[in-house]
Design an enzyme around this catalytic site. Structure first.
Site, short mmCIF file in Angstrom:
data_model
loop_
_atom_site.label_atom_id
_atom_site.label_comp_id
_atom_site.label_asym_id
_atom_site.label_seq_id
_atom_site.Cartn_x
_atom_site.Cartn_y
_atom_site.Cartn_z
N GLY A 82 33.57 39.89 44.10
CA GLY A 82 34.56 39.34 45.03
C GLY A 82 35.33 40.43 45.76
N GLU A 94 33.17 41.42 48.52
CA GLU A 94 33.09 40.31 49.49
C GLU A 94 34.31 40.35 50.42
OE1 GLU A 94 32.28 37.14 46.40
OE2 GLU A 94 30.93 36.48 48.00
N GLU A 133 27.16 39.99 40.63
CA GLU A 133 27.35 38.66 40.02
C GLU A 133 26.14 38.20 39.21
OE1 GLU A 133 28.30 39.53 43.02
OE2 GLU A 133 30.27 38.67 43.48
N ALA A 186 35.98 39.26 40.71
CA ALA A 186 36.82 38.16 40.22
C ALA A 186 37.17 38.43 38.77
CB ALA A 186 36.05 36.85 40.34
N1 COA Z 1 37.49 40.72 35.17
C1 COA Z 1 38.30 40.88 34.11
N2 COA Z 1 38.38 42.01 33.41
C2 COA Z 1 37.58 43.02 33.78
C3 COA Z 1 36.70 42.92 34.87
C4 COA Z 1 36.68 41.69 35.58
N3 COA Z 1 35.88 41.52 36.63
N4 COA Z 1 36.04 44.08 35.00
C5 COA Z 1 36.50 44.88 34.03
N5 COA Z 1 37.43 44.24 33.30
C6 COA Z 1 38.18 44.79 32.16
C7 COA Z 1 37.27 45.05 30.98
O1 COA Z 1 37.12 43.90 30.17
C8 COA Z 1 38.00 46.15 30.26
O2 COA Z 1 39.02 45.56 29.52
P1 COA Z 1 39.40 46.14 28.06
O3 COA Z 1 39.86 47.54 28.33
O4 COA Z 1 40.44 45.21 27.59
O5 COA Z 1 38.14 46.10 27.28
C9 COA Z 1 38.66 46.93 31.39
O6 COA Z 1 38.68 46.05 32.52
C10 COA Z 1 37.90 48.18 31.78
O7 COA Z 1 36.54 47.83 31.99
P2 COA Z 1 35.37 48.74 31.41
O8 COA Z 1 34.10 48.05 31.75
O9 COA Z 1 35.63 49.06 29.98
O10 COA Z 1 35.57 50.06 32.26
P3 COA Z 1 34.53 50.95 33.03
O11 COA Z 1 35.32 51.95 33.74
O12 COA Z 1 33.44 51.36 32.13
O13 COA Z 1 33.84 49.98 34.12
C11 COA Z 1 33.72 48.39 35.91
C12 COA Z 1 34.59 49.42 35.15
C13 COA Z 1 34.59 47.69 36.92
C14 COA Z 1 32.56 49.10 36.62
C15 COA Z 1 33.12 47.39 34.90
O14 COA Z 1 34.17 46.88 34.12
C16 COA Z 1 32.42 46.22 35.52
O15 COA Z 1 31.25 46.33 35.88
N6 COA Z 1 33.11 45.08 35.61
C17 COA Z 1 32.51 43.84 36.04
C18 COA Z 1 32.39 43.80 37.51
C19 COA Z 1 31.80 42.50 37.94
O16 COA Z 1 30.83 42.01 37.41
N7 COA Z 1 32.42 41.93 38.95
C20 COA Z 1 31.94 40.71 39.51
C21 COA Z 1 32.58 39.57 38.84
S1 COA Z 1 32.13 38.09 39.68
#
Ligand code: COA
Length: 693
Positions: A102, A105, A125, A63
């Site tokens: 999500g 999911e 999460e 999400a």
């Molecule tokens: N929602 C909004 N923005 C998100 C996001 C999310 N779920 N996941 C990543 N982003 C954004 C980051 O803020 C970052 O933005 P920025 O470049 O402006 O700083 C960009 O996407 C890249 O993310 P980053 O973490 O820097 O890249 P990465 O390649 O190291 O890691 C992920 C990618 C997806 C593994 C990591 O971002 C992550 O774990 N995200 C969260 C996932 C999560 O918790 N999902 C469940 C949510 S309920």
């Protein structure tokens, strides 16, 4: 055609492609468009099956975290899963990158999942204080069993393609992802055989032991426990009822302080890793492939391992054959433990070791792109080394010191082109601890800082840029809160009570247990040297020195703040007597010191010093301090770090504690002028974070 979702036809298969850079996060707008695309393809008579895939670097990574504070949206992720459950034809998810939260999911609500070899899945999460809210806690156990699902939601870990397949979370690993997904979708349509995860049953198991483990590891965090409990419902409740409960728990957590704190951390970590543009341009890092490490002690060896793990070529240098042999032993010991525990194959150990050359000749480092010195913490020794390196390496070789407190400017003074010098302060053990303080000296070029940040990303560390001062951000704050712990001893507490108070706060270990582990002789020479010049007006607690005088250096001598027997920490009357003697010598009548008082004093000490550090420009923004304390010092992430927590408590409350400490403890405990100003102006650290970019 819409802007975030498009439908591509492959004969009788419709491929729905999501395209919302950077990580295809499920925003309200995306959910709306995706629901429309699902409905359209379900209704289309000439579509026999559907593939759900994403453009760009990853499948849906969850999400959109930035929208959690927004009012409830019209289309929820659960609505997408419901729509998939209602499908009359097979839907196959094609997963690449990270299918998380999500995103996974939704994938689990599809009828099958194909994954790229480097793909990973997860329900992370709980890491942001939440549980899955769209049936994830119910579908995961139906696919992988309750135990695996429980581990997945409680840890939030990312699961690699091979493991995800063996757990049953995905059906197939495929190099040609889309072709494989289309092929599978067509075969399912041909056979008419496709099933929904929700219709499976979950074999009953006894979760009690696993739940106890989750509660222990959570250390005060609510979400892992709530997520694990929700998985438990999959064995006892009908699917829809369990989903309704899951959603209610999600709704409760999303408005709570813990999730707010963890979402703050999510942003704080990413902001800390970015360099502000200089004159409108983001500075480019210099390329780094060959890294020299000077000094093969615990730190140097750990740094070499970290670099080799990230695929860099490392030359590890020590001064003598015996020293380099010992260094090699340390490096091998790390890898041997990995292999023995089954976390690493022998082949991988071989590859990693092959990346590290162990040498005794400094000249071998001549070709390095970066040299990190990790020699003894003495200015003169480090200065001599920097002078030597200056004459040896290229002018565009970055020179870094792993010092934890020395003035990096004084090292830069020894060098031609001092603008390529910076601090890279790793934490011990360097191959485990995530924090990397990147110390900006007065002349450090933005490009050199950018090189440090890029290196941190490459080696999987969490960077925070700090200015030069004694102890930088982390150790400077540590010194202050540790002193408050010692004061609490003199006031009437005992070490085990302070440790219990700090552990109850959410730290893994209290300060005295940590000190025994690290060794009380650490810094003993410095403490003794400083004793003569100490300002007598400064409140100083001598207990640790008295303990050392007895030859008790902690676990390695089986006695320190505690006695250590058979892996047990035992309260020692000898130490109790020393603590009581300290109170008596200061003329203090000992009184009970409540855990809440210890916690408040420790927290206020961190915030007050943090505010001073901010005012001096040592830290860019309050959230950088939070990142340092959480990733380097064990501050509970679910509290969001000391500065975030100060906002939650109210800065006036924190200031009042600081004022009491100043009245009691005197010199060095003056309230930070910044803290006073902020209270007067009704401002918060969050305001400073926003202003700091
Ligand atoms: N929602 C909004 N923005 C998100 C996001 C999310 N779920 N996941 C990543 N982003 C954004 C980051 O803020 C970052 O933005 P920025 O470049 O402006 O700083 C960009 O996407 C890249 O993310 P980053 O973490 O820097 O890249 P990465 O390649 O190291 O890691 C992920 C990618 C997806 C593994 C990591 O971002 C992550 O774990 N995200 C969260 C996932 C999560 O918790 N999902 C469940 C949510 S309920």
């Amino acid at each position: 055609m819409t802007s975030l979702v498009r439908i591509e036809r492959h004969g009788d298969i419709a491929l729905i492609e999501i395209d919302r850079p950077p990580v295809n996060a499920l925003s309200a707008a995306l959910r709306r468009e995706l629901l429309a695309a699902l409905r359209e393809t379900n209704a289309a008579a000439d579509v026999r099956a559907v593939v759900l895939a994403c453009a760009g670097r990853t499948f849906i990574a969850g999400a959109d975290i930035t929208e959690f504070d927004a009012p409830a949206a019209d289309v929820r992720t659960a609505d997408l899963c419901d729509a998939l459950d209602a499908f009359q034809k097979p839907v196959v998810a094609a997963l690449h990158g990270t299918a998380l939260g999500g995103g996974f999911e939704v994938a689990m609500a599809c009828h099958a999942r194909v994954i790229a070899p480097e793909g990973r899945v997860g329900l992370p999460e709980s890491r942001i204080g939440l549980i899955p809210g769209a049936g994830g806690t119910q579908r995961a156990p139906r696919l992988a069993g309750a135990l695996a699902a429980l581990d997945m939601v409680a840890t939030g870990r990312h699961i690699a393609a091979a493991e995800a397949t063996s757990l049953g979370l995905v059906d197939e690993v495929a190099t040609d992802l889309r072709a494989a997904a289309i092929g599978r979708a067509r075969a399912m349509a041909d056979s008419g055989q496709f099933a929904r995860a929700r219709d499976r049953t979950v074999p009953a198991i006894d979760l009690a032991q696993a739940m106890a483990g989750v509660a222990k590891r959570a250390r005060g965090a609510r979400a892992p426990i709530a997520a694990a409990e929700a998985v438990g419902w999959s064995m006892t409740l009908p699917f829809d009822e369990a989903c309704a409960r899951e959603r209610a728990t999600f709704a409760e957590l999303v408005g709570g302080a813990q999730s707010r704190a963890l979402r703050h951390m999510f942003h704080a970590e990413r902001v800390a890793a970015r360099l502000a543009p200089v004159d409108g341009h983001v500075p480019n890092p210099w390329p780094v492939r060959h890294v020299g490490v000077v000094g093969g002690g615990t730190m140097g060896a750990g740094i070499a391992v970290t670099l080799a793990d990230a695929g860099l070529d490392v030359v590890l240098m020590e001064v003598s054959a015996a020293a380099i042999q010992a260094a090699e032993g340390r490096v091998r010991a790390v890898y041997d433990r990995h292999v023995a525990s089954g976390r690493m194959s022998e082949a991988t150990r071989g590859e990693r070791l092959a990346r590290i050359r162990f040498v005794t000749d400094l000249a071998t480092l001549a070709d390095s792109d970066l040299v990190i010195e990790a020699v003894i913490e003495e200015l003169a020794v480090k200065q001599a080394l920097f002078a030597q390196l200056s004459g040896l390496v290229r002018r565009d070789c970055v020179l870094a010191s792993n010092t934890s407190r020395l003035d990096v400017n004084l090292l830069a003074d020894q060098v031609d082109a001092p603008e390529r010098v910076l601090g890279l302060h790793f934490f011990s053990p360097a191959h485990v601890m995530r924090l990397l303080e990147i110390v900006r000296a007065d002349r450090t070029l933005p490009e050199v800082l950018a090189t440090g940040l890029a290196l941190a990303k490459r080696i999987g560390k969490q960077p925070v840029v700090a200015g030069v001062c004694n102890g930088f951000i982390g150790n400077r704050i540590l010194a202050m809160w540790r002193r408050q712990c010692d004061f609490a001893l003199e006031d009437g507490a005992l070490p085990q009570e302070v440790d219990a108070a700090i552990e109850a706060y959410g730290f893994a270990m209290g300060p005295y247990a940590v000190a025994d582990l690290a060794g009380l002789d650490l810094g003993l020479a410095t403490r003794r040297a400083a004793a003569g010049s100490r300002d007598p007006r400064i409140r100083h607690v001598p207990i640790v020195d008295w303990i050392c005088d007895l030859g008790r250096y902690g676990q390695k001598t089986k006695a320190g703040w505690y006695r250590h027997e058979g892996g047990q920490r035992l309260v020692d009357p000898v130490v109790t007597a020393l603590v009581e003697r300290a109170s008596a010598e200061r003329g203090i009548t000992r009184r009970p010191v409540a855990a809440a008082e210890i916690q408040a004093r420790v927290h206020a000490a961190m915030v007050n010093e943090g505010a001073k550090i901010l005012a001096e420009g040592i830290a860019h923004r309050p959230s950088d301090i939070d990142v340092v304390l959480v990733h380097g010092y064990g501050y509970p992430a679910w509290r969001g770090g000391p500065m975030h927590e100060a906002d939650e408590l109210g800065l006036d409350v924190v200031l009042a504690t600081v004022e009491r400490m100043h009245a009691a403890d005197g010199l060095g405990w003056e309230p930070a002028p910044l803290l006073r100003e902020m209270v007067a102006a009704g401002r918060t650290f969050a305001d400073l974070n926003r202003a700091g970019g």
